[in-house]
Design an enzyme around this catalytic site. Structure first.
Site, PDB file in Angstrom:
ATOM      1  N   CYS A   2     -78.527 -21.411  21.241  1.00 35.54           N
ATOM      2  CA  CYS A   2     -77.862 -22.452  20.427  1.00 35.54           C
ATOM      3  C   CYS A   2     -78.782 -23.306  19.554  1.00 35.54           C
ATOM      4  O   CYS A   2     -78.530 -23.420  18.350  1.00 35.54           O
ATOM      5  CB  CYS A   2     -76.991 -23.346  21.288  1.00 35.54           C
ATOM      6  N   ARG A   5     -83.926 -16.273  31.946  1.00 30.49           N
ATOM      7  CA  ARG A   5     -83.591 -17.329  32.909  1.00 30.49           C
ATOM      8  C   ARG A   5     -84.246 -17.040  34.233  1.00 30.49           C
ATOM      9  O   ARG A   5     -84.252 -15.916  34.713  1.00 30.49           O
ATOM     10  CB  ARG A   5     -82.075 -17.424  33.071  1.00 30.49           C
ATOM     11  N   GLN A  22     -77.434 -11.414  25.238  1.00 36.12           N
ATOM     12  CA  GLN A  22     -76.078 -11.875  24.974  1.00 36.12           C
ATOM     13  C   GLN A  22     -75.584 -11.402  23.632  1.00 36.12           C
ATOM     14  O   GLN A  22     -76.353 -11.289  22.690  1.00 36.12           O
ATOM     15  CB  GLN A  22     -76.044 -13.403  24.964  1.00 36.12           C
ATOM     16  N   ASP A  80     -74.049 -13.083  21.276  1.00 37.52           N
ATOM     17  CA  ASP A  80     -73.799 -14.506  21.089  1.00 37.52           C
ATOM     18  C   ASP A  80     -73.260 -14.810  19.691  1.00 37.52           C
ATOM     19  O   ASP A  80     -73.539 -14.077  18.743  1.00 37.52           O
ATOM     20  CB  ASP A  80     -75.141 -15.231  21.263  1.00 37.52           C
ATOM     21  N   HIS A 133     -72.447 -18.509  17.182  1.00 40.86           N
ATOM     22  CA  HIS A 133     -72.307 -19.954  17.020  1.00 40.86           C
ATOM     23  C   HIS A 133     -71.644 -20.213  15.689  1.00 40.86           C
ATOM     24  O   HIS A 133     -72.078 -19.696  14.665  1.00 40.86           O
ATOM     25  CB  HIS A 133     -73.677 -20.639  17.103  1.00 40.86           C
ATOM     26  N   LYS A 159     -64.135 -25.269  27.655  1.00 46.08           N
ATOM     27  CA  LYS A 159     -64.240 -23.884  27.203  1.00 46.08           C
ATOM     28  C   LYS A 159     -63.054 -23.048  27.653  1.00 46.08           C
ATOM     29  O   LYS A 159     -62.316 -23.436  28.560  1.00 46.08           O
ATOM     30  CB  LYS A 159     -65.544 -23.266  27.715  1.00 46.08           C
ATOM     31  N   HIS A 214     -69.443 -22.123  20.618  1.00 45.39           N
ATOM     32  CA  HIS A 214     -70.314 -21.089  21.184  1.00 45.39           C
ATOM     33  C   HIS A 214     -69.374 -19.999  21.696  1.00 45.39           C
ATOM     34  O   HIS A 214     -68.436 -20.302  22.420  1.00 45.39           O
ATOM     35  CB  HIS A 214     -71.099 -21.583  22.398  1.00 45.39           C
TER      36      HIS A 214
HETATM   37 ZN    ZN Z   1     -74.663 -21.531  22.505  1.00 41.58          ZN
END
Ligand code: ZN
Ligand code: ZN
Length: 557
Positions: free
Chosen positions: A263, A292, A310, A312, A314, A393, A439
């Protein structure tokens, strides 16, 4: 069910105490399918039978669960010789401590519990297995023995679950991953996947699917760094909320982090230009490589890794665009999952206790999400207090072929990060405004999604994903030329030729074991007739046909 499961964990401890009086007790919660108890005691697998028998005896005694409030001092006396309990008592901030008495056993516990063991069917539970577990999950602490138990409403449900476990074991993605030569793990890189050639084909299929759908919805592809100085994560709030999960190291006397999330980097790209209200929404998508620091004891094949990839996105948008954008995301998710052959289920996750920002903003955001779900006629569940610290979310679960559910996608509404980073756009009145951020990961991570798909399909992937789609099998080396010609005419597919010197029976068995969707056998007759003999996965003999006919068939796949 939770009360029954948790009560069984007390009965388990009680039985262990009778059989092994020196045992020292840690904690014993209920879990999804049963319960466990962490105990300092030496046990062998065969002891489980003995303990289970003792538990059944206890259950028949109709033991009553009684809650008591005692002072901390009294509690320490009550748990004399139980160092783990004493440690927990010392950490309780209140004056009074709640304990539960059941027969001769007392446990430090807030409850709730069943009134009496009369409520528990002795046939509805089973001790499952032993495992090692560090006290409080910390490897610097003593290793305790964790006894797992399964518990369900009745004997039938327990039986069903045991059958499912047996089937799940056959479908274990770690086993299939090895059998089908998809990936491997090595002790030098715990929690990191080594993808082999065939595993990469699955990966590419998912990546292409994602790209094609995202392109349609106006996403822009970006790629951001693997690491950054810690101040970026301090600004974003990840440092405060996730520090323990971040890999941190020093370079030239400065603290750096391996990226745990994409992000903040996406925000930085957004900020490289002045943005107008007309530019929004801006939709970034990134195959995000995040690291992680998961505890080594919790790593689990592709399901729990340290190096996570991911899919991902945004999105930066105006408040008046939220509904439409989330609407689009829901459509996208439905498209994805129908391509993968699974049904998504939607949940709304609301404000957690450690939330950031104003309650009013949170309420509005939760309202927005609700409205969209309802507009799409989606029958959604609630996950109270399960939102991210920066916003509510929508979580998306899928069920696999065994009925197990997996959380895969999330759509997170975020009013906080854009503020923290002072993101701006210029509105119609030439005023500076803060955009909202979304996200969204559609299948979550490549690793976990591939793991789920392996188990869902038991390795028999749909044709479009199969690492090898077609294998041509010449009956003997005399037909290798013809087999090559056939393979050549199918080269827009993933096709290979079995050139081994094995018998035809063995070659077919091999192809079936490797779950190849189509095996094309060619010999004398086929060469003569310019045909192929087609065997479809699942031992289905489709007989002899011309190549054109076969092509028509697979194009319908
Ligand atoms: Zn994010
Ligand atoms: Zn309890």
């Amino acid at each position: 069910m939770e009360e029954i499961r948790h009560s069984l964990s007390h009965i388990l401890a009680s039985a262990v105490k009778e059989l092994f009086p020196d045992a020292k007790f840690g904690i014993g919660p209920s879990i999804d399918n049963g319960f466990y108890y962490d105990i300092e005691v030496e046990l062998k697998e065969e002891d489980l039978k003995k303990i289970e028998k003792k538990m059944k005896e206890l259950l028949k005694k109709n033991i009553v669960f009684e809650k008591k409030e005692v002072s901390k001092k009294e509690a320490e006396k009550l748990f004399k010789g139980q160092p783990y309990k004493i440690e927990l008592i010392k950490e309780i901030p209140d004056e009074k401590v709640s304990v539960y008495v059941s027969g001769d056993f007392v446990d430090l516990c807030k409850g709730p519990h069943v009134k009496s063991t009369k409520e528990i069917d002795p046939k509805s539970f089973k001790l499952q297995k032993l495992a090692g577990a560090y006290w409080r999950g910390d490897e610097k602490n003593q290793m305790l023995t964790r006894i797992y138990g399964l518990a369900f409403e009745n004997e039938n449900k327990l039986e069903e679950y045991l059958k499912m476990l047996e089937e799940a074991e056959k479908r274990d993605h770690k086993k299939i991953g090895k059998d089908l030569d998809l990936f491997s793990f090595h002790p030098e890189a715990p929690g990191c996947v080594y993808w082999h050639e065939k595993g990469m084909i699955l990966w590419d299929c998912l990546e292409k699917l994602g790209q094609s759908i995202r392109k349609k919805y106006g996403y822009i592809k970006i790629k951001t760094p693997q690491m950054a100085k810690s101040n970026l994560w301090i600004t974003s709030g990840h440092w405060d909320h996730y520090k323990n999960e971040i890999f941190i190291f020093n370079v030239e006397n400065e603290t750096y982090c391996l990226k745990p999330m994409d992000c903040p980097f996406n925000i930085q790209i957004y900020q490289t230009k002045q943005r107008s209200y007309r530019d929004l929404p801006i939709r970034y998508t990134e195959i995000g490589h995040v690291m992680r620091n998961e505890k080594s004891g919790e790593l689990n094949g592709l399901f729990r890794v340290r190096e996570i990839t991911q899919d991902d996105s945004h999105i930066f948008l105006r408040e008046d665009q939220i509904e439409e954008e989330i609407s689009n995301l829901i459509k996208m998710i439905q498209e994805y999952y129908s391509a993968l052959g699974v049904e998504p289920r939607f949940f709304l996750s609301t404000r957690p206790d450690d939330f950031m920002g104003e309650i009013k903003t949170w309420d509005k955001a939760e309202e927005d999400l609700k409205n969209v779900l309802e507009k799409h006629d989606i029958n959604y569940g609630m996950k109270e207090k399960d939102g991210a610290f920066y916003g509510p979310k929508i979580d998306i679960d899928i069920s696999d072929a065994l009925g197990r559910s997996w959380q895969v996608a999330t759509i997170q509404l975020d009013f906080q990060l854009p503020q923290k980073f002072k993101c701006e756009y210029v509105d119609q009145n030439a005023e500076r405004k803060t955009p909202v951020m979304l996200h969204a990961a559609i299948f979550g991570s490549f690793e976990r999604m591939i793991g789920i798909l392996i188990e869902h399909y038991a390795g028999s992937f749909p044709f479009w994903m199969s690492p090898v789609q077609i294998r041509v099998i010449p009956i003997s080396e005399n037909y290798l030329d013809y087999a090559t010609k056939i393979a050549e005419s199918l080269k827009s597919y993933r096709v290979e030729i079995d050139e081994s010197n094995e018998t035809i029976g063995k070659k077919i068995r091999e192809g079936e074991m490797e779950k190849v969707p189509y095996l094309l056998v060619v010999g004398d007759r086929e060469k003569e007739n310019k045909t192929i003999s087609v065997r479809q996965r699942g031992k289905i003999d489709l007989g002899e046909m011309k190549i054109e006919e076969f092509l028509k068939k697979i194009n319908n796949n």
